[in-house]
Design an enzyme around this catalytic site. Structure first.
Site, PDB file in Angstrom:
ATOM      1  N   ASP A  86      -9.230   1.378  11.072  1.00  0.00           N
ATOM      2  CA  ASP A  86      -7.646   1.193  10.686  1.00  0.00           C
ATOM      3  C   ASP A  86      -7.662   0.302   9.534  1.00  0.00           C
ATOM      4  OD1 ASP A  86      -4.719   1.986  11.630  1.00  0.00           O
ATOM      5  OD2 ASP A  86      -4.937  -0.207  11.257  1.00  0.00           O
ATOM      6  N   ASN A  94       2.601  -0.625   1.734  1.00  0.00           N
ATOM      7  CA  ASN A  94       3.530   0.311   1.463  1.00  0.00           C
ATOM      8  C   ASN A  94       5.098  -0.207   0.968  1.00  0.00           C
ATOM      9  OD1 ASN A  94       2.097   2.684   1.433  1.00  0.00           O
ATOM     10  ND2 ASN A  94       2.347   3.179   3.525  1.00  0.00           N
ATOM     11  N   ASP A 103      -0.992   4.904  -1.496  1.00  0.00           N
ATOM     12  CA  ASP A 103      -1.983   6.215  -1.590  1.00  0.00           C
ATOM     13  C   ASP A 103      -3.256   5.855  -2.359  1.00  0.00           C
ATOM     14  OD1 ASP A 103      -0.046   7.749  -0.310  1.00  0.00           O
ATOM     15  OD2 ASP A 103       0.566   8.816  -1.879  1.00  0.00           O
ATOM     16  N   GLU A 129      -3.307   5.853   8.286  1.00  0.00           N
ATOM     17  CA  GLU A 129      -4.354   4.864   7.601  1.00  0.00           C
ATOM     18  C   GLU A 129      -5.477   4.785   8.529  1.00  0.00           C
ATOM     19  OE1 GLU A 129      -0.988   2.217   9.529  1.00  0.00           O
ATOM     20  OE2 GLU A 129      -1.285   4.269   8.613  1.00  0.00           O
TER      21      GLU A 129
END
Length: 221
Positions: A86, A94, A103, A129
């Site tokens: 993770d 973000n 991204d 993620e």
């Protein structure tokens, strides 16, 4: 850097373009009555579409469908390690830099995760993620070394070249089982529990079981 971005673009758009090309050529041969060659191109288009359904559209790594299909069919008689990974505090990436850069981070991490995998090993995007590394044919010590080397590779990547101030790390839950001793889905659940242990220990860590106790590799940066 540009070459890496270009490689990612080829992976994501190359297959759909080739699919469209085969479909167009098949249509052309069909209008000419050449059904054999039309059939050959339709088969090629079908093969490309089938392969594309097993790839994550963003990162070009394998997807959850491929993972679910491959796990039961892995060769028996060898040990199997599953590393659930993770990205640490990815929501902050973000929120701070925007989803487009997020991204790009996911794509870069996917590339880093796929380096130095063993034969028959692969990386799959598990969702969001999270990624899974499937590592067959390693003993427990080898799996731990590989998982921690992967963690270090991500932590030491020059992320500031992508965005000044950016830093990306991963946490890893590593579940190992000797051959035929545990169902892969149950092993994946163990990896998920170990991932939370790595998060609780401070992130940027690999958590794994040593006999009956969960041990955590602390990072060196």
């Amino acid at each position: 850097m540009a070459a890496e971005d270009e490689r990612g673009a080829r992976l994501t758009v190359g297959a759909p373009d080739l699919l469209t090309l085969h479909e167009s050529i098949a249509g052309m041969f069909a209008t000419q009555g050449d059904w054999q060659r039309a059939y050959q191109h339709l088969r090629s288009a079908l093969d490309i579409a089938r392969a594309g359904s097993l790839r994550d559209t963003l990162t070009s790594s394998y997807n959850r469908r491929y993972l679910d299909q491959r796990l039961p069919s892995l060769p028996s008689g060898r040990g199997l390690a599953l590393a659930l990974i993770d990205l640490d505090r990815f929501k902050h990436v973000n929120d701070t830099y925007g989803h487009l850069l997020g991204d790009r981070v996911l794509c870069r991490v996917a590339d880093l995760l796929q380096e130095d995998l063993p034969a028959d090993g692969f990386c799959a995007r598990y969702g969001g993620e999270e990624f899974v590394l499937v590592l067959p044919g390693l003993d427990a010590a080898g799996a731990i070394r590989l998982a921690d080397a992967t963690r270090v590779r991500v932590a030491r990547h020059p992320w500031s070249e992508l965005q000044p101030g950016l830093r990306v790390t991963i946490s890893v839950g590593l579940a190992y089982a000797s051959a035929d001793t545990e169902a892969a889905q149950r092993q994946l659940l163990r990896a998920d529990n170990l991932l939370y242990a790595a998060k609780r220990a401070g992130r940027n860590r690999v958590a794994y079981h040593d006999r009956e106790t969960a041990r955590v590799i602390t990072h060196s940066e």
